[in-house]
Design a protein around this motif. Sequence first.
Motif, short mmCIF file in Angstrom:
data_model
loop_
_atom_site.label_atom_id
_atom_site.label_comp_id
_atom_site.label_asym_id
_atom_site.label_seq_id
_atom_site.Cartn_x
_atom_site.Cartn_y
_atom_site.Cartn_z
N UNK A 175 0.78 -1.23 0.00
CA UNK A 175 0.00 0.00 0.00
C UNK A 175 0.82 1.29 0.00
N UNK A 212 -3.23 -16.06 -1.59
CA UNK A 212 -3.98 -14.86 -1.20
C UNK A 212 -3.77 -14.57 0.29
N UNK A 231 -5.60 1.05 4.48
CA UNK A 231 -4.96 1.26 3.17
C UNK A 231 -3.62 1.95 3.29
N UNK A 236 -3.70 -2.42 4.37
CA UNK A 236 -3.93 -3.12 3.11
C UNK A 236 -5.35 -2.83 2.64
N UNK A 237 -5.76 -3.44 1.54
CA UNK A 237 -7.09 -3.18 1.00
C UNK A 237 -8.15 -4.04 1.68
N UNK A 247 -8.78 -7.49 0.01
CA UNK A 247 -7.64 -8.40 0.12
C UNK A 247 -7.59 -9.07 1.48
N UNK A 248 -7.74 -8.24 2.49
CA UNK A 248 -7.60 -8.76 3.85
C UNK A 248 -8.76 -9.68 4.19
N UNK A 264 -8.34 -12.89 2.37
CA UNK A 264 -7.30 -13.72 2.98
C UNK A 264 -7.83 -14.44 4.21
N UNK A 276 -10.63 -17.02 3.22
CA UNK A 276 -10.13 -18.21 2.52
C UNK A 276 -9.35 -19.10 3.47
N UNK A 297 -14.72 -13.60 -3.41
CA UNK A 297 -14.13 -12.37 -3.96
C UNK A 297 -15.23 -11.42 -4.45
#
Lengths: 301, 276
Positions: free
Chosen positions: A36, A172, B66, B79-80, B83-84, B87, B90, B228
């Motif tokens: 970022x 991921x 971010x 982070x976005x 994404x987090x 993660x 999943x 997603x």
Amino acid sequence: MEELLFGIGISAVAGALATVSGAAEDTESDIGSQGDPNSQVQLAPQMGYIHRIYSKAISGEPPAYGLWCALGAGLAWALMAINYNPVLAIVLGSAIAVFVQGIYATTAYLGRTASLAKFGQPVYIDLIKSVTTVTMAHAFIAIFTCVSMCFLMVNALRHPFPLPLLGLVWGIALGAAGSATGNPFYGKERQYQSQKFGAGVPISASGNIVRYAEAGQRSSLDNGWFTSKMGGPASGVCFGLIVFLELWRTIFFEGFAAGWGAVIAGIVLILIFMIIDRMVEKWARRTYGPYTEEKKEEVSS
Amino acid sequence: MTALGSGSGGGQGMKPVAVVVGLVILVVALAAVYFLAPGMAFMALIGVIIGGVLIGFGVHFVPVGGAPAAMGQSPGIATGVTMLAAGAGLAGLFGGAWAAELGFGVALAGGAIGGALMMAITCLMVNVVYVYAMGIPAASGKVAKDPITGDTFEAYKSQGTEGHGLPFVSYVGGVIGGLLGGLGGTLIYLELLGVYEASLPQLMGGSIDQIVPLAVGLAGIFAVGLFLVNAVIAAYNITGTIEGPHDPKFKRFPRAVIGCAIASAVCGLLAVMLVV
């Protein structure tokens, strides 16, 4: 009993692989400035600060690592299907995935930097030559260890997902853990070394990144050297703990209470981490603050 | 990803016409599956929609700062959102799929706890880096006091920033977000796996043992895909950064819940129609 010990041994190996993977992933993303804080690298020339720092962030680390690890795992899986030795298959799969990463890195750097031409930011060809290969080397370690870990999960621990899908899932998760943990260290501690330690960076300082190293201009290779001291290992510990504890609690406690043992163990672990976090937070408040005198009650939100 | 100080603006309300159109699409998807394949497939679609809604709702709990968070300019994880949350969810799906053979309840709980554990470890390590490597205490820019611990923030905020670090309420929010994400993802996986295991042997003319790897792979891929889709919809609703459940932006979640239900219905329709 033997099976249990075998499972715990595999969990430990997978955790160790994940630790190396997390550390390499964060260092790779800091060298390539993909996390970022890359927005500051992109912003700097617009504020008049020309620099020699690589920027390859087209997408975030999690989807990028999801792609690379799925690619490495998929190729390894295909090679194993035609009777390649698993170690050779994983090495070859990861190597091919790294070439995709290299292409991505080169085109991303050229594209992002060329878009800043109107602000006078040049494209440095020597940077492409030196930095790209270094990010590729770090990416190889991250992908190889992650795919090896997934291979252990499928073959030794009998996870139902096929190898490529596990590569996507853990790729991921790897990117998410690395980007969450390592990014702040690169973003603030490295890019804003002119700011004093022990405080956030004022918004007015955005784009004013540090551009000079101890000898001459700083390049992204210096960033790898710096962040591998703290951001990389912290990311490695984070991802290693996630993988190890996820496997350990399942293997060790799933036999209890018809599977609920693993759930209860997970809840206990979460509570322990929560208590540690609170202690860390209180330590920080005691040690660093308060910055200004505390107002009584009515603080505007 | 720099929506610094974007506040809680940006249209909190929902447009009635859009909601009605969306709900019509949802009903059409449900009706299509009900008439073409009532019973198990229909129930699976309902499960997929519930899973999608859980993911979309769960993403709102995850504290994400971010790029500003990476400079200690705003609180949250650097982070976005998508994404987090992806993660964490999943990682939960990994645990849930592993526990699938132990029964529906254990698998769902295993998935939820897997996601929550991933977030608990990540949030702790984030705070460790903030505190020990950067010397930054946690301070929220959105509220004066931590709703859980009662800590005041104003005096701990550096000048010229919107706060920084990861306050305890954000930590708890992250864990809840991981929990809901893992739960939703695992629910989608289990529902689709049930449909595929029931339909694929007949459709492809093989035994159940031969079909299981294909069914697991397909259900896993669709679960990741649906994850997603829902995480991205929720991220658009949040626009940039969110501190957690105490953030004013959290109140926007009904809009995302409806959006996720509609998107999950359409994606779930495709996933189910693959085999019926």
